[in-house]
Design an enzyme around this catalytic site. Structure first.
Site, PDB file in Angstrom:
ATOM      1  N   ASP A   1      -7.155  -2.243   3.711  1.00  0.00           N
ATOM      2  CA  ASP A   1      -5.894  -3.089   3.299  1.00  0.00           C
ATOM      3  C   ASP A   1      -6.410  -4.721   3.701  1.00  0.00           C
ATOM      4  O   ASP A   1      -5.553  -5.660   3.520  1.00  0.00           O
ATOM      5  CB  ASP A   1      -4.807  -2.591   3.788  1.00  0.00           C
ATOM      6  CG  ASP A   1      -4.256  -1.272   3.371  1.00  0.00           C
ATOM      7  OD1 ASP A   1      -4.464  -1.259   1.960  1.00  0.00           O
ATOM      8  OD2 ASP A   1      -3.671  -0.610   3.808  1.00  0.00           O
TER       9      ASP A   1
ATOM     10  N   ASP B   1       0.861  -1.229   0.029  1.00  0.00           N
ATOM     11  CA  ASP B   1       0.192  -0.068  -0.005  1.00  0.00           C
ATOM     12  C   ASP B   1       0.973   1.256  -0.199  1.00  0.00           C
ATOM     13  O   ASP B   1       2.118   1.288   0.282  1.00  0.00           O
ATOM     14  CB  ASP B   1      -0.859  -0.046   1.244  1.00  0.00           C
ATOM     15  CG  ASP B   1      -1.783   1.172   1.157  1.00  0.00           C
ATOM     16  OD1 ASP B   1      -2.431   1.545   0.352  1.00  0.00           O
ATOM     17  OD2 ASP B   1      -2.059   1.917   2.550  1.00  0.00           O
TER      18      ASP B   1
ATOM     19  N   ASP C   1      -1.755  -0.900   6.020  1.00  0.00           N
ATOM     20  CA  ASP C   1      -2.106  -0.399   7.276  1.00  0.00           C
ATOM     21  C   ASP C   1      -3.500  -0.006   7.593  1.00  0.00           C
ATOM     22  O   ASP C   1      -4.120   0.243   8.875  1.00  0.00           O
ATOM     23  CB  ASP C   1      -1.215   0.965   7.863  1.00  0.00           C
ATOM     24  CG  ASP C   1      -1.777   2.079   7.010  1.00  0.00           C
ATOM     25  OD1 ASP C   1      -2.139   2.122   5.872  1.00  0.00           O
ATOM     26  OD2 ASP C   1      -1.543   3.272   7.399  1.00  0.00           O
TER      27      ASP C   1
END
Length: 573
Positions: free
Chosen positions: A467, A264, A463
């Site tokens: 996700d 990410d 995080d």
């Protein structure tokens, strides 16, 4: 011992499993049947000693995990007005003010309200040196105050704090069985067949049943039974000591085989909050004066961009003054009087609107910022004085992390984000990523993880709540634990306790080292056992000597596997 072993075997068979303990039972039983009581006793001692060594090794290897559990604070000192009271940690609520004395463990997550904190975070992040936390800085629960007393303003209840989450993860980690151990059980029937083949060959060559017993004694597969769990559990423990919480031996073994990484952007590769990239003054105003006046005015706003500008000015030691006459349009900008000067800070459109009634004041638009930047305009006394370039800053450790990951065998690194494509591609280009996928929904992130499997086992690093599905879909999900969402930490296989991205490479190095020691111990142990079986087949190794040889092999492989508890990543050497 024989009776106990038989009971364990029966229980295993009832579950539909064929364990390697059958070979140990055959060797003891056959030795007793032919009168080789001393050899049977040595095998029994070997088996019992092996179980003891395994328990001892795992207990030693889990000392970091036990250390975490042993530091759970039970009470805290809460400040109520001018008085202090001792309360149970469970009674602490967000907004409480706690006095943290020298030697106290921080009971819940919070911010330093008064004083400056010097915290030992070694049990959480592996950082060996105390960390200084300034006023308003975040303090993680579980860290220990090694400096002067300070006041902590709490942000979360005890049950939702970082330390409570770590304790839950420790419980999960200790309840795991290594995949290589399951593999050993799965192929135990084949190993048993090989052992019986050697034993039958020994009898066919000599017509001596004692020689067959010697083969069974040497074949006891304790290296495979003991070495794998010892090495992997030791690796789990060692990782925890470095601030990388792996939820058991299975994820650790999977972590060692990762070949593709999906990451990410916001909060993972980048800081996840705006930061000042550049100050661009115009005319006679200096950089320092432009930033000082803008930051003074922005003290009147609660916008994250304003907070970043104020923080940047304070980091540079600029003296700020209180603004007066503040006029703000939320999300666009504000104007205020600073030291008798009118300062407007905000978007170009907002500042242009403020200056429309002053012909010629807005001479031109400031130089456009790049696609991943945000340009904040500053006007002083009706004229454009410059701009502040803001952006979601790439983490300082991101570049070094990606270099280390490639050195550890990662073939492909993909950025998967819900952010705009232009922003994502700018970050991907800066870090040299193999592919960039932007504008992704949580479902699309799952698809990105599945697509990456073509290059090998996949690790997803993220995080946020968005996700969590991708973390669950990956072979190994890694959550940033310091500022990450609780949902991502719950579904992830690995949690980075601190906010240091370099810990991810440390954890991979430990996983690879632990798996290497496990395989090394198994190959060496089984190889030596097979050599002994061949020697016994041709009559060169009597039962007693075979049992003693196997005892020495078991001790050697367990001690070798235990070396995983002392592994050090390259960054710590």
């Amino acid at each position: 011992m024989e009776a106990v072993l038989l009971v364990q075997i029966v229980q295993t068979l009832r579950r539909g499993e064929i364990g390697l303990d059958i070979v140990a039972a055959l060797s003891m039983g056959s030795a007793l049947a032919v009168g080789e009581t001393l050899a049977a006793a040595v095998v029994a001692l070997m088996y019992a000693g092996g179980q003891f060594l395994e328990a001892f090794a795992q207990a030693r290897a889990r000392r970091e995990l036990r250390g975490l559990l042993g530091r759970v604070p039970r009470t805290a000192t809460r400040l109520v007005g001018p008085t202090a009271e001792t309360v149970l940690v469970e009674a602490i609520r967000p907004g409480d003010r706690l006095m943290i004395r020298r030697g106290d463990a921080v009971p819940v997550d919070g911010n330093v309200e008064a004083g400056e904190a010097l915290l030992d975070q070694s049990s959480l992040t592996g950082e060996p040196l105390p960390v200084r936390i300034p006023k308003d800085g975040a303090a993680m629960s579980g860290s220990v105050n090694v400096g002067e007393a300070f006041v902590l303003g709490t942000r979360l209840p005890a049950a939702e704090s970082t330390y409570a989450g770590i304790v839950r993860l420790v419980d999960q980690a200790e309840a795991s069985k290594a995949p290589m151990s399951r593999l050993a059980d799965r192929y135990s029937l084949g190993f048993l067949g090989l052992t019986l083949t050697f034993a039958g060959a020994a009898y066919a060559l000599s017509q001596d049943v004692v020689r067959s017993v010697a083969v069974l004694v040497v074949a006891t597969p304790c290296p495979l039974i003991l070495a794998v769990p010892v090495a992997l559990v030791a690796g789990v423990s060692r990782s925890a000591g470095l601030g990388v919480l792996v939820k058991g031996a299975a994820p650790l073994e999977a972590l060692a085989r990762i070949r593709s990484v999906v990451m990410d952007k916001t909060g993972t590769l980048t800081e996840g909050r705006p930061g000042l990239l550049e100050v661009r003054p115009e005319g006679s105003v200096t950089e320092a004066e432009l930033l000082r006046l803008a930051a003074s005015a922005e003290q009147g706003s609660t916008h994250p961009m304003a907070a970043a500008i104020v923080a940047a000015a304070r980091e540079r030691g600029l003296p700020l003054v209180a603004p007066i006459g503040i006029s703000e349009v939320p999300g666009h900008g504000l104007c205020a009087d600073v030291e008798g000067r009118t300062v407007c800070v905000g978007s170009r459109r907002f500042v242009a609107g403020c200056l429309n009634d002053r012909p010629g004041a807005l001479r031109h638009d400031p130089e456009p910022a790049s696609v991943e930047d945000v340009d904040v305009c500053v006007a002083i006394d009706g004229r454009i004085a410059g701009s502040l370039v803001m952006m979601d800053l790439v983490r300082p450790a991101a570049g070094a992390l990606l270099t280390r990951l490639r050195a550890l065998g990662i073939r492909r690194i993909v950025l998967a984000t819900g952010d705009r494509r232009a922003v994502a591609e700018a970050v991907g280009s800066r870090l040299g990523l193999d592919a960039v996928k932007a504008d992704l929904t949580p479902t699309a992130k799952v698809d990105a993880v599945k697509a990456a499997r073509g290059d090998g086992p996949v690790m997803m690093v993220g995080d946020g709540v968005n996700d969590a599905p991708a973390l669950a879909a990956a072979d190994v999900g890694v959550a940033m634990g310091a500022r990450g969402a609780a949902a991502s930490s719950e579904v992830a296989d690995v949690v980075l306790v601190g906010d240091d991205l370099a810990r991810l490479a440390d954890g991979m190095e430990i996983a690879i080292g632990a798996r290497r020691l496990a395989v090394q111990s198994v190959v060496a142990g089984i190889g030596l056992s097979t050599t002994g079986m061949i020697a016994a087949t041709f009559g060169y190794l009597p039962p007693l000597q075979g049992a003693l040889l196997q005892e020495a092999i078991d001790v050697a492989v367990v001690m070798n596997a235990l070396r995983a508890a002392m592994l050090k990543p390259a960054s710590w050497r």
